[in-house]
Design a protein around this motif. Structure first.
Motif, PDB file in Angstrom:
ATOM      1  N   SER A 219      56.595  70.331 -13.175  1.00 41.60           N
ATOM      2  CA  SER A 219      56.751  70.527 -14.619  1.00 41.60           C
ATOM      3  C   SER A 219      56.059  69.427 -15.417  1.00 41.60           C
ATOM      4  N   GLU A 220      55.870  68.236 -14.799  1.00 43.79           N
ATOM      5  CA  GLU A 220      55.251  67.127 -15.525  1.00 43.79           C
ATOM      6  C   GLU A 220      53.739  67.084 -15.366  1.00 43.79           C
ATOM      7  N   SER A 221      53.185  67.838 -14.418  1.00 40.86           N
ATOM      8  CA  SER A 221      51.755  67.719 -14.131  1.00 40.86           C
ATOM      9  C   SER A 221      50.918  68.492 -15.156  1.00 40.86           C
ATOM     10  N   ALA A 222      49.644  68.091 -15.254  1.00 43.44           N
ATOM     11  CA  ALA A 222      48.726  68.775 -16.165  1.00 43.44           C
ATOM     12  C   ALA A 222      48.449  70.196 -15.714  1.00 43.44           C
ATOM     13  N   ALA A 223      48.691  70.472 -14.414  1.00 47.52           N
ATOM     14  CA  ALA A 223      48.483  71.834 -13.909  1.00 47.52           C
ATOM     15  C   ALA A 223      49.485  72.817 -14.509  1.00 47.52           C
ATOM     16  N   ASN A 224      50.611  72.315 -14.998  1.00 45.81           N
ATOM     17  CA  ASN A 224      51.574  73.170 -15.713  1.00 45.81           C
ATOM     18  C   ASN A 224      51.086  73.320 -17.145  1.00 45.81           C
ATOM     19  N   LEU A 225      49.976  74.019 -17.284  1.00 51.85           N
ATOM     20  CA  LEU A 225      49.254  74.053 -18.560  1.00 51.85           C
ATOM     21  C   LEU A 225      49.911  74.981 -19.575  1.00 51.85           C
ATOM     22  N   GLU A 226      49.634  74.707 -20.832  1.00 58.26           N
ATOM     23  CA  GLU A 226      50.110  75.579 -21.912  1.00 58.26           C
ATOM     24  C   GLU A 226      49.286  76.848 -21.912  1.00 58.26           C
TER      25      GLU A 226
END
Length: 380
Positions: free
Chosen positions: A241-248
């Motif tokens: 949830s904190e990684s950039a891969a969990n993109l908007e």
């Protein structure tokens, strides 16, 4: 007579030796020996590879275990320009609430007698669809341009126009349905479909949760996202949830939940040749060997346990073939094996023992000699 016997014996021995030599090249085997693997690294032409002994230095220099798709998703996140999801577009369905106090179009006061009564409040809800050209048609107001505006901007315009015919109008505009500010979720998901993007700025894992999640083990699932001409795919268990891969998510993003079932294969001198699923986020070499029932006591060479891998570093355009070797007779190797992670599509080879081939050859010679011995005794 004795001379004939000796000639027959010599011919028999010569025949047996020839058959034995031929048998050396054609002995049944379930895999190469350790020396054959090492020799192949020197002689291989079609698929060149190198053999590397597992050591602390080698483990520290291994490419990151993270999927390259994680970096691709992070790049999508950085290149995006998120904006408001509630811009009005052609085809949207609008819910328009009009509140009035005193005299107005919808207040119900229409006569002089009504005018001397205390002011009353009234409300009217209108559902309208924005037609092509961005126009919405409203009673008493006629056509109003809606596309390209945000709901509060359209509400201000309607309030301005209503002041000509209403005493104290208030307007609230909401987008009740849209085919534009949406993302699409498909694949191995509980509730596939079209999901609206809101002012909450839903992220990738939010959307997976809204769609009910997947019934599959997270270790067996990839998330594939298509944004325009760009495509990125990464394992679900590597997206935090904190990684950039969990993109908007952006309008028209397409999210697909793909089954991939990562696994490794155990071959060679083992009790059971098998393909084994990686059902945990991380499996080390000790665990992988144990799941594969380990090397066979009868036929394996414990000095030669090999991991065949097509490996691609961050700067490699093409994967390179590498064979990692573990000597299970060294006690320290068991600590190293705990630090060595097994990856999807790895092949673990338990090499054959040379003594096993010698024993097979001896058995073959015995089988060839046994039928001839009675004939030799008869000739004496």
């Amino acid at each position: 007579m004795t001379k004939k016997i000796r000639i027959f014996q010599h011919l028999t021995l010569l025949l047996l030796c020839s058959l034995a030599l031929a048998g050396c090249a054609t002995l049944p085997s379930n895999g190469p020996t350790s020396s054959a693997v090492i020799r192949g690294a020197r002689d291989a032409v079609d698929v060149p590879y190198k053999v590397v002994d597992i050591s602390p230095q080698v483990i520290n220099a291994l490419p990151p275990s993270q999927s390259p798709g994680i970096a691709q998703m992070s790049a999508l996140s950085l290149s995006a320009t998120p904006g408001r999801a509630d811009v009005i577009r052609d085809g949207d369905t609008l819910s328009i609430l009009i509140f009035e106090v005193g005299f107005g179009l919808f207040s119900g006061q229409s006569s002089i007698a009504d005018a001397i009564r205390p002011p009353t409040a009234g409300a009217q809800q209108i559902v309208a669809v924005v037609r092509e050209g961005g126009i919405v048609d409203l009673p008493y107001l006629g056509p109003v341009t809606a596309s390209g505006n945000f709901p509060e901007q359209l509400a201000d315009e309607l309030r301005r126009r209503l002041k000509r015919v209403s005493e104290s109008p208030q307007v609230i505009v909401n987008i009740s349905d849209t085919a534009h500010s949406v993302a699409y979720v498909s694949g191995a998901i509980t509730k596939p479909g079209r999901y609206r993007l809101t002012a909450a700025h839903e992220k990738l894992l939010d959307m997976i949760a809204l769609a009910g999640g997947t019934a599959e083990n997270a270790n067996n699932v990839d998330i594939k996202i298509k944004r325009g001409a760009q495509v990125a795919q990464a394992p679900l268990n590597e997206i935090s949830s904190e990684s950039a891969a969990n993109l908007e998510l952006m309008p028209d993003d397409r999210v697909e939940v793909v089954l991939r079932r990562p696994s490794y294969t155990a071959l060679g001198a083992t009790e059971k040749v098998s393909q084994i699923s990686l059902e945990a986020p991380s499996v080390n070499l000790v665990e992988a060997i144990a799941r594969a029932t380990g090397p066979s006591d009868k036929s394996a060479n414990p000095r030669g346990v090999f991991v065949f891998r097509l490996e691609k570093g961050p700067n490699d355009e093409q994967p390179r073939a590498v064979v990692y070797r573990l000597n299970m007779l060294k006690p320290e190797s068991y600590f190293l094996a705990q630090m060595f992670a097994v990856k999807d599509k790895d092949v673990i080879l338990f090499s054959n023992s040379s003594s096993n081939l010698t024993q097979k050859l001896a058995t073959l010679i015995t089988q060839l000699i046994n039928p001839v011995l009675p004939a030799l005794f008869l000739l004496r």
